[in-house]
Motif scaffolding. Structure first.
Motif, short mmCIF file in Angstrom:
data_model
loop_
_atom_site.label_atom_id
_atom_site.label_comp_id
_atom_site.label_asym_id
_atom_site.label_seq_id
_atom_site.Cartn_x
_atom_site.Cartn_y
_atom_site.Cartn_z
N SER A 21 -46.35 -8.84 -56.39
CA SER A 21 -45.26 -8.85 -57.36
C SER A 21 -45.16 -7.54 -58.13
CB SER A 21 -45.44 -10.02 -58.33
OG SER A 21 -45.22 -11.23 -57.65
N ILE A 22 -46.31 -6.95 -58.44
CA ILE A 22 -46.29 -5.67 -59.16
C ILE A 22 -45.61 -4.62 -58.28
CG2 ILE A 22 -47.72 -3.82 -60.15
CD1 ILE A 22 -49.79 -6.09 -60.85
N ALA A 23 -45.98 -4.58 -56.99
CA ALA A 23 -45.38 -3.61 -56.07
C ALA A 23 -43.88 -3.88 -55.91
CB ALA A 23 -46.07 -3.67 -54.72
N ALA A 24 -43.51 -5.16 -55.79
CA ALA A 24 -42.10 -5.52 -55.63
C ALA A 24 -41.30 -5.09 -56.87
CB ALA A 24 -41.96 -7.03 -55.42
N LEU A 35 -41.87 -7.08 -47.77
CA LEU A 35 -41.82 -7.23 -49.23
C LEU A 35 -41.21 -5.99 -49.88
CD1 LEU A 35 -43.00 -8.80 -51.88
CD2 LEU A 35 -44.77 -7.06 -51.74
N LEU A 36 -41.70 -4.82 -49.46
CA LEU A 36 -41.27 -3.58 -50.12
C LEU A 36 -39.83 -3.23 -49.74
CD1 LEU A 36 -44.59 -1.56 -49.79
CD2 LEU A 36 -43.72 -2.78 -51.78
N ILE A 37 -39.49 -3.39 -48.46
CA ILE A 37 -38.12 -3.08 -48.03
C ILE A 37 -37.15 -4.07 -48.70
CG2 ILE A 37 -36.55 -3.08 -46.03
CD1 ILE A 37 -39.00 -2.13 -44.36
N GLY A 38 -37.51 -5.36 -48.70
CA GLY A 38 -36.67 -6.37 -49.33
C GLY A 38 -36.46 -6.08 -50.81
N SER A 39 -37.54 -5.75 -51.52
CA SER A 39 -37.42 -5.47 -52.95
C SER A 39 -36.57 -4.23 -53.19
CB SER A 39 -38.80 -5.28 -53.57
OG SER A 39 -39.55 -6.45 -53.40
N GLY A 40 -36.74 -3.23 -52.32
CA GLY A 40 -35.93 -2.01 -52.41
C GLY A 40 -34.46 -2.33 -52.23
#
Lengths: 143, 146
Positions: free
Chosen positions: A119-122, B84-89
């Motif tokens: 969650s922190i990274a997101a 996770l990272l691509i989706g959040s981006g």
């Protein structure tokens, strides 16, 4: 469009958001994440799993009506962009929160409160891309 | 009881979103517009929500069980991954374009603002197509592996 800094409203609203997250975790063991609750509402697993989500969404939607009863006004919604941009933005939000398994309430509040590395990274990632997007739209493209 | 506590939690959340101003895309845009009409409200909303939740969770998650369920439903994944990272981006790009996030827009359903319905319809379309596409991709991979 200028908006005024509202520190007391921001802090008290934030405290309420926190209290709602605490209450939902204490009672149902669930994360107060708008994305997760909505997804489970759209794709029901069983009635028991669907009904609390429906109730939570209903509760959220009742809140502005309560505000209206008390103050005579709905919370303000000012949308300084075109309908086309709104549709595109909303679709991209839908794609992003599904792939990223959460949004501001799920990752940004509940996940960060558990010190979850995911969650922190997101949260760091979406805060950064939001800021960059707004910078480009407002100051590079000049919209 | 589950429905009642779901409802009350939803009401408190919706009140928080309404009072904090996070239902208003103009405030979201201005929070991120450090070089223009900056409005720091969102930072205080997050700081307050996060501190209250962190303190509350510390006590609650030490309990064996929640009050009305047989377990705590916490995400099982622990490690970062590209999805996770691509989706959040991607989410951030959409948030930056529209100024609405799911938690900010859902409490606005009964206000009767046309743009809110347009946003939610397109949001749900985004969720559905992504679910469908990831299912199809998984199916493709499963077939190619057999």
């Amino acid at each position: 469009m200028v908006t005024s800094f509202t520190p007391y409203a921001a802090l008290s609203g934030g405290v309420l958001i926190g209290l709602s997250a605490i209450l939902l975790m204490w009672s149902l063991g669930r994360i107060m994440g708008a994305t997760g609750i909505l997804e489970g509402f759209i794709f029901p697993k069983n009635l028991d799993n669907w009904s609390w989500r429906a109730a939570t969404l209903l509760g959220m939607a009742l809140a502005p009506l309560i505000i209206y009863q008390v103050s005579g006004n709905f919370p303000s919604i000012q949308i300084p962009i075109s309908t086309g941009m709104l549709v595109i933005g909303a679709f991209i939000v839908g794609v992003g929160v599904t792939l990223g398994s959460g949004c501001t309430s799920g990752h940004g509040v509940c996940g960060m409160a558990r010190f979850s590395p995911r969650s922190i990274a997101a949260t760091v990632t979406f805060m950064a891309t939001t800021a960059i997007t707004i910078y480009i739209i407002r100051h590079v493209l000049g919209a | 009881m589950k429905i009642l506590f779901g409802l009350i939690s939803g009401i408190i959340f919706g009140l928080g979103i309404s009072i904090s101003g996070m239902m208003n895309p103009a405030k979201i845009f201005n929070f991120f517009d450090f070089f223009g009409t900056w409005d720091p409200s969102l930072a205080l909303v997050m700081a307050a929500a996060l501190s209250v939740t962190a303190i509350g969770y510390r006590f609650i998650l030490k309990q064996k069980l929640p009050k009305f369920e047989a377990k705590f439903f916490l995400p099982e994944k622990k490690h970062l991954d590209a999805k996770l990272l691509i989706g959040s981006g991607i989410f951030g790009i959409g948030w930056g374009i529209s100024g609405f996030c799911p938690g900010g827009v859902l409490p606005a359903i009964f206000i009767g603002h046309l743009d809110v319905y347009i946003f939610i319809a397109s949001l749900v379309a985004g969720i559905l197509s992504t679910k469908l596409l990831t299912k199809m991709l998984k199916y493709q991979v499963a077939i190619s592996q057999n």
